[in-house]
Scaffold this motif. Structure first.
Motif, PDB file in Angstrom:
ATOM      1  N   UNK A  12       0.838  -1.201   0.000  1.00  8.83           N
ATOM      2  CA  UNK A  12       0.000   0.000   0.000  1.00  8.83           C
ATOM      3  C   UNK A  12       0.874   1.253   0.000  1.00  8.83           C
ATOM      4  N   UNK A  13       1.982   1.205   0.735  1.00  6.43           N
ATOM      5  CA  UNK A  13       2.906   2.343   0.746  1.00  6.43           C
ATOM      6  C   UNK A  13       3.521   2.559  -0.634  1.00  6.43           C
ATOM      7  N   UNK A  14       3.864   1.479  -1.316  1.00  7.38           N
ATOM      8  CA  UNK A  14       4.424   1.588  -2.672  1.00  7.38           C
ATOM      9  C   UNK A  14       3.413   2.266  -3.601  1.00  7.38           C
ATOM     10  N   UNK A  15       2.187   1.784  -3.584  1.00  7.51           N
ATOM     11  CA  UNK A  15       1.152   2.350  -4.457  1.00  7.51           C
ATOM     12  C   UNK A  15       0.893   3.811  -4.107  1.00  7.51           C
ATOM     13  N   UNK A  16       0.733   4.094  -2.829  1.00  2.00           N
ATOM     14  CA  UNK A  16       0.426   5.448  -2.390  1.00  2.00           C
ATOM     15  C   UNK A  16       1.557   6.421  -2.727  1.00  2.00           C
ATOM     16  N   UNK A  17       2.784   6.036  -2.430  1.00  2.00           N
ATOM     17  CA  UNK A  17       3.928   6.906  -2.725  1.00  2.00           C
ATOM     18  C   UNK A  17       4.067   7.138  -4.230  1.00  2.00           C
ATOM     19  N   UNK A  18       3.889   6.072  -4.992  1.00  6.40           N
ATOM     20  CA  UNK A  18       3.988   6.204  -6.435  1.00  6.40           C
ATOM     21  C   UNK A  18       2.905   7.149  -6.972  1.00  6.40           C
ATOM     22  N   UNK A  19       1.689   7.016  -6.468  1.00 10.81           N
ATOM     23  CA  UNK A  19       0.598   7.868  -6.939  1.00 10.81           C
ATOM     24  C   UNK A  19       0.817   9.327  -6.542  1.00 10.81           C
ATOM     25  N   UNK A  20       1.355   9.574  -5.345  1.00  8.89           N
ATOM     26  CA  UNK A  20       1.657  10.952  -4.945  1.00  8.89           C
ATOM     27  C   UNK A  20       2.724  11.558  -5.864  1.00  8.89           C
ATOM     28  N   UNK A  21       3.774  10.798  -6.118  1.00 15.18           N
ATOM     29  CA  UNK A  21       4.855  11.263  -6.987  1.00 15.18           C
ATOM     30  C   UNK A  21       4.347  11.504  -8.402  1.00 15.18           C
ATOM     31  N   UNK A  22       3.609  10.545  -8.936  1.00 11.91           N
ATOM     32  CA  UNK A  22       3.135  10.661 -10.316  1.00 11.91           C
ATOM     33  C   UNK A  22       2.068  11.747 -10.451  1.00 11.91           C
ATOM     34  N   UNK A  23       1.250  11.947  -9.416  1.00 16.17           N
ATOM     35  CA  UNK A  23       0.246  13.013  -9.510  1.00 16.17           C
ATOM     36  C   UNK A  23       0.929  14.371  -9.618  1.00 16.17           C
ATOM     37  N   UNK A  24       2.012  14.555  -8.844  1.00 16.84           N
ATOM     38  CA  UNK A  24       2.778  15.803  -8.942  1.00 16.84           C
ATOM     39  C   UNK A  24       3.347  15.971 -10.343  1.00 16.84           C
ATOM     40  N   UNK A  25       3.937  14.911 -10.878  1.00 17.18           N
ATOM     41  CA  UNK A  25       4.494  14.986 -12.229  1.00 17.18           C
ATOM     42  C   UNK A  25       3.406  15.218 -13.274  1.00 17.18           C
ATOM     43  N   UNK A  26       2.288  14.539 -13.112  1.00 17.39           N
ATOM     44  CA  UNK A  26       1.187  14.670 -14.062  1.00 17.39           C
ATOM     45  C   UNK A  26       0.693  16.110 -14.135  1.00 17.39           C
ATOM     46  N   UNK A  27       0.660  16.769 -13.000  1.00 19.98           N
ATOM     47  CA  UNK A  27       0.141  18.137 -12.951  1.00 19.98           C
ATOM     48  C   UNK A  27       1.167  19.205 -13.316  1.00 19.98           C
ATOM     49  N   UNK A  28       2.456  18.880 -13.247  1.00 15.99           N
ATOM     50  CA  UNK A  28       3.461  19.939 -13.418  1.00 15.99           C
ATOM     51  C   UNK A  28       4.441  19.757 -14.575  1.00 15.99           C
ATOM     52  N   UNK A  29       4.697  18.545 -15.011  1.00 23.58           N
ATOM     53  CA  UNK A  29       5.772  18.337 -15.993  1.00 23.58           C
ATOM     54  C   UNK A  29       5.254  18.381 -17.434  1.00 23.58           C
ATOM     55  N   UNK A  30       5.929  19.154 -18.284  1.00 21.67           N
ATOM     56  CA  UNK A  30       5.536  19.219 -19.687  1.00 21.67           C
ATOM     57  C   UNK A  30       5.703  17.882 -20.414  1.00 21.67           C
ATOM     58  N   UNK A  31       6.633  17.034 -19.930  1.00 25.53           N
ATOM     59  CA  UNK A  31       6.845  15.734 -20.563  1.00 25.53           C
ATOM     60  C   UNK A  31       5.590  14.849 -20.443  1.00 25.53           C
ATOM     61  N   UNK A  32       4.916  14.981 -19.316  1.00 22.84           N
ATOM     62  CA  UNK A  32       3.691  14.194 -19.120  1.00 22.84           C
ATOM     63  C   UNK A  32       2.592  14.706 -20.040  1.00 22.84           C
ATOM     64  N   UNK A  33       2.528  15.999 -20.217  1.00 21.54           N
ATOM     65  CA  UNK A  33       1.548  16.582 -21.149  1.00 21.54           C
ATOM     66  C   UNK A  33       1.776  16.032 -22.558  1.00 21.54           C
ATOM     67  N   UNK A  34       3.030  15.981 -22.969  1.00 23.54           N
ATOM     68  CA  UNK A  34       3.363  15.441 -24.293  1.00 23.54           C
ATOM     69  C   UNK A  34       3.022  13.955 -24.385  1.00 23.54           C
ATOM     70  N   UNK A  35       3.282  13.225 -23.308  1.00 23.23           N
ATOM     71  CA  UNK A  35       2.974  11.791 -23.279  1.00 23.23           C
ATOM     72  C   UNK A  35       1.468  11.552 -23.382  1.00 23.23           C
ATOM     73  N   UNK A  36       0.698  12.359 -22.677  1.00 26.62           N
ATOM     74  CA  UNK A  36      -0.763  12.210 -22.737  1.00 26.62           C
ATOM     75  C   UNK A  36      -1.288  12.535 -24.145  1.00 26.62           C
TER      76      UNK A  36
END
Length: 120
Positions: A12-36
């Motif tokens: 659960x810690x792995x999933x939660x930590x990963x989702x927190x990290x990825x949510x930050x990247x999803x909302x802020x990184x231009x690379x994620x915008x390009x990937x989407x």
């Protein structure tokens, strides 16, 4: 019993930590915008999914069954959909497999949580 709880907390810690990290990247990184965009998703979906990941990372820890299970369902759909989307656009196998690996970790978290509740 003790190993079940340790497994639950670890996965659960792995999933939660990963989702927190990825949510930050999803909302802020231009690379994620390009990937989407590469996957064919509109930009507003990137923002929605980033917020959903953040909320799910919190809900998965709550003792309220409906909220916790909603987070598990949402993450399961998200991981499976990510693998399907990467497969559909012909991305490398590692991108397809990553979603399936995290889906497997999520399933272990769910199963061990259910087992630990039954033994009480």
């Amino acid at each position: 019993m003790k190993s079940t709880k340790i497994t639950y907390y670890a996965t659960t810690a792995i999933i939660s930590a990963m989702m927190l990290f990825i949510s930050f990247e999803t909302l802020t990184k231009p690379e994620v915008k390009a990937s989407m965009e590469h996957l064919g998703f509109p930009d507003y979906f990137r923002i929605e999914i980033g917020i959903a990941k953040l909320i799910g990372a919190v809900l998965i820890w709550l003792p309220v069954r409906l909220l916790k299970e909603s987070a598990y369902i949402g993450f399961a759909i998200m991981f499976a959909s990510a693998s399907i989307a990467h497969f559909a656009v012909g991305d490398p196998a590692d991108k397809v497999i990553a979603g399936l690996v995290f889906l497997a970790i999520l399933i272990v978290s769910y199963v061990t949580n259910t087992k630990s509740k039954k033994t009480k």
